[in-house]
Write an enzyme that holds these catalytic residues in place. Structure first.
Site, PDB file in Angstrom:
ATOM      1  N   GLU A  73      33.963  -8.184  14.202  1.00  8.32           N
ATOM      2  CA  GLU A  73      33.000  -7.440  15.013  1.00  8.32           C
ATOM      3  C   GLU A  73      32.475  -6.186  14.300  1.00  8.32           C
ATOM      4  OE1 GLU A  73      33.213  -6.182  19.473  1.00  8.32           O
ATOM      5  OE2 GLU A  73      34.409  -4.768  18.337  1.00  8.32           O
ATOM      6  N   HIS A 170      37.336   3.589  17.687  1.00  6.84           N
ATOM      7  CA  HIS A 170      35.983   3.096  17.939  1.00  6.84           C
ATOM      8  C   HIS A 170      35.643   3.305  19.412  1.00  6.84           C
ATOM      9  CE1 HIS A 170      36.584   0.166  14.389  1.00  6.84           C
ATOM     10  NE2 HIS A 170      35.513   0.861  14.081  1.00  6.84           N
ATOM     11  N   ILE A 251      47.819  -2.650  14.132  1.00 10.03           N
ATOM     12  CA  ILE A 251      46.778  -2.173  13.210  1.00 10.03           C
ATOM     13  C   ILE A 251      45.526  -1.786  14.013  1.00 10.03           C
ATOM     14  CG2 ILE A 251      47.556  -3.122  11.026  1.00 10.03           C
ATOM     15  CD1 ILE A 251      45.926  -5.618  11.562  1.00 10.03           C
ATOM     16  N   CYS A 257      37.350  -6.922  19.049  1.00 11.20           N
ATOM     17  CA  CYS A 257      37.017  -6.834  17.620  1.00 11.20           C
ATOM     18  C   CYS A 257      37.238  -8.116  16.821  1.00 11.20           C
ATOM     19  CB  CYS A 257      37.776  -5.685  16.980  1.00 11.20           C
ATOM     20  SG  CYS A 257      39.464  -5.573  17.479  1.00 11.20           S
TER      21      CYS A 257
HETATM   22  C1  CIR Z   1      40.543  -0.749  11.225  1.00  9.81           C
HETATM   23  O1  CIR Z   1      41.125   0.318  11.259  1.00  9.81           O
HETATM   24  O2  CIR Z   1      39.386  -0.873  10.821  1.00  9.81           O
HETATM   25  C2  CIR Z   1      41.289  -1.981  11.704  1.00  9.81           C
HETATM   26  N1  CIR Z   1      42.669  -1.857  11.400  1.00  9.81           N
HETATM   27  C3  CIR Z   1      41.110  -2.177  13.191  1.00  9.81           C
HETATM   28  C4  CIR Z   1      39.688  -2.441  13.565  1.00  9.81           C
HETATM   29  C5  CIR Z   1      39.518  -2.709  15.013  1.00  9.81           C
HETATM   30  N2  CIR Z   1      38.161  -2.958  15.307  1.00  9.81           N
HETATM   31  C6  CIR Z   1      37.598  -2.636  16.450  1.00  9.81           C
HETATM   32  O3  CIR Z   1      38.212  -2.035  17.315  1.00  9.81           O
HETATM   33  N3  CIR Z   1      36.317  -2.964  16.603  1.00  9.81           N
END
Ligand code: CIR
Length: 265
Positions: A73, A170, A251, A257
């Site tokens: 995403e 986010h 994470i 996402c």
């Molecule tokens: C990050 O920090 O980019 C990833 N570990 C987690 C991303 C999650 N993405 C989202 O909430 N859209």
């Protein structure tokens, strides 16, 4: 706004298989590495849930060089009218966009590319009936957000820039659209006032990550850990599908996402 389809009506989705390197994914607090086998199983269950909700899911291969590439995403936005290729804010994630571009071209006649200079992550974008909200965060800067407003305009959407609270990875880590007039939103994001025109369902403070949910057609996918939030959603009349997210939460991820979702007429 361009489309007349409800913002939560989808029949197509793009996902990416997690690579074994996902255990090295970015995180704010170290709650230990995710277990790869468990994460893979949870990802598989998520795909099954999307399919059961009425979405045709197309699965892209794992990208070992990009531990966070499963969070498909973030490098793009997709709509019935076309796609927008973004420029992820985290340096370790920048190459995910180039890897996604041919897949977007394969599926969309129109692919708009965010110009160089700024950064924007799809996780900071919430599509609502009257505006596409773009949250300024550590991953989406004002230059990227303003450029994204122009990209959205090319697809017929109205972008509106908002500020996400400090500590919020986010915008959509802290909210989900439930229907035309209702959002699931954490206390800290609700307090900013950006959802004051919406009916708000707020998870208990110790269940804040539950707000990273996603409405897909007739159901709301929500993390199975957050029983009081599930109860609040059901009491408000939403049909929930609990999904196990223990590994991806390590994470900093949730349910929106792991897929790009759109409605293909
Ligand atoms: C990050 O920090 O980019 C990833 N570990 C987690 C991303 C999650 N993405 C989202 O909430 N859209």
């Amino acid at each position: 706004m361009a489309s007349t389809t409800p913002c939560y009506r989808f029949n197509s989705a793009l996902v990416r298989t997690p690579a074994a390197s996902v255990v090295n994914g970015l995180r704010n607090l170290d709650a230990g590495d995710p277990n790869y086998e468990h994460l893979l199983a949870q990802h598989g269950a998520y795909l099954t849930t999307l399919a059961a909700a009425g979405v045709a899911v197309s699965v892209l291969p794992a990208l070992a060089a990009f531990p966070d590439a499963v969070f498909v995403e973030d490098p793009a936005l997709v709509f019935s009218e076309g796609a927008i290729l973004l420029r992820p804010g985290a340096s370790s994630r920048r190459g995910e966009a180039a890897a996604l571009l041919p897949e977007l071209h394969r599926r969309f006649d129109t692919v708009v590319i965010l110009p160089p200079g700024g950064h924007a992550d799809g996780g900071d974008v919430l599509v609502t009936p009257d505006a596409v909200l773009i949250g300024i965060s550590a991953r989406t800067n004002p230059t990227g957000a303003r450029a994204l407003v122009d990209c959205l305009d090319q697809l017929g959407y109205h972008g509106k820039i908002v500020q996400t609270p400090t500590g919020c990875l986010h915008l959509k880590s802290d909210c989900a659209l439930l229907d035309e007039e209702t959002v699931l939103v954490t206390h800290r994001l609700a307090d900013t006032g950006i959802f004051k025109r919406f009916r708000r369902i707020v998870p208990p403070r110790d269940e804040a990550p539950a707000a990273n949910a996603v409405r897909v057609n007739d159901v709301v996918l929500v993390s199975s850990r957050y029983l009081r939030t599930i109860d609040r959603l059901e009491t408000a009349g939403f049909r929930t599908v609990p999904v196990d997210t223990t590994e991806i939460e390590k994470i900093d991820a949730g349910l929106s996402c792991m897929s790009l979702r759109w409605f293909r007429n």
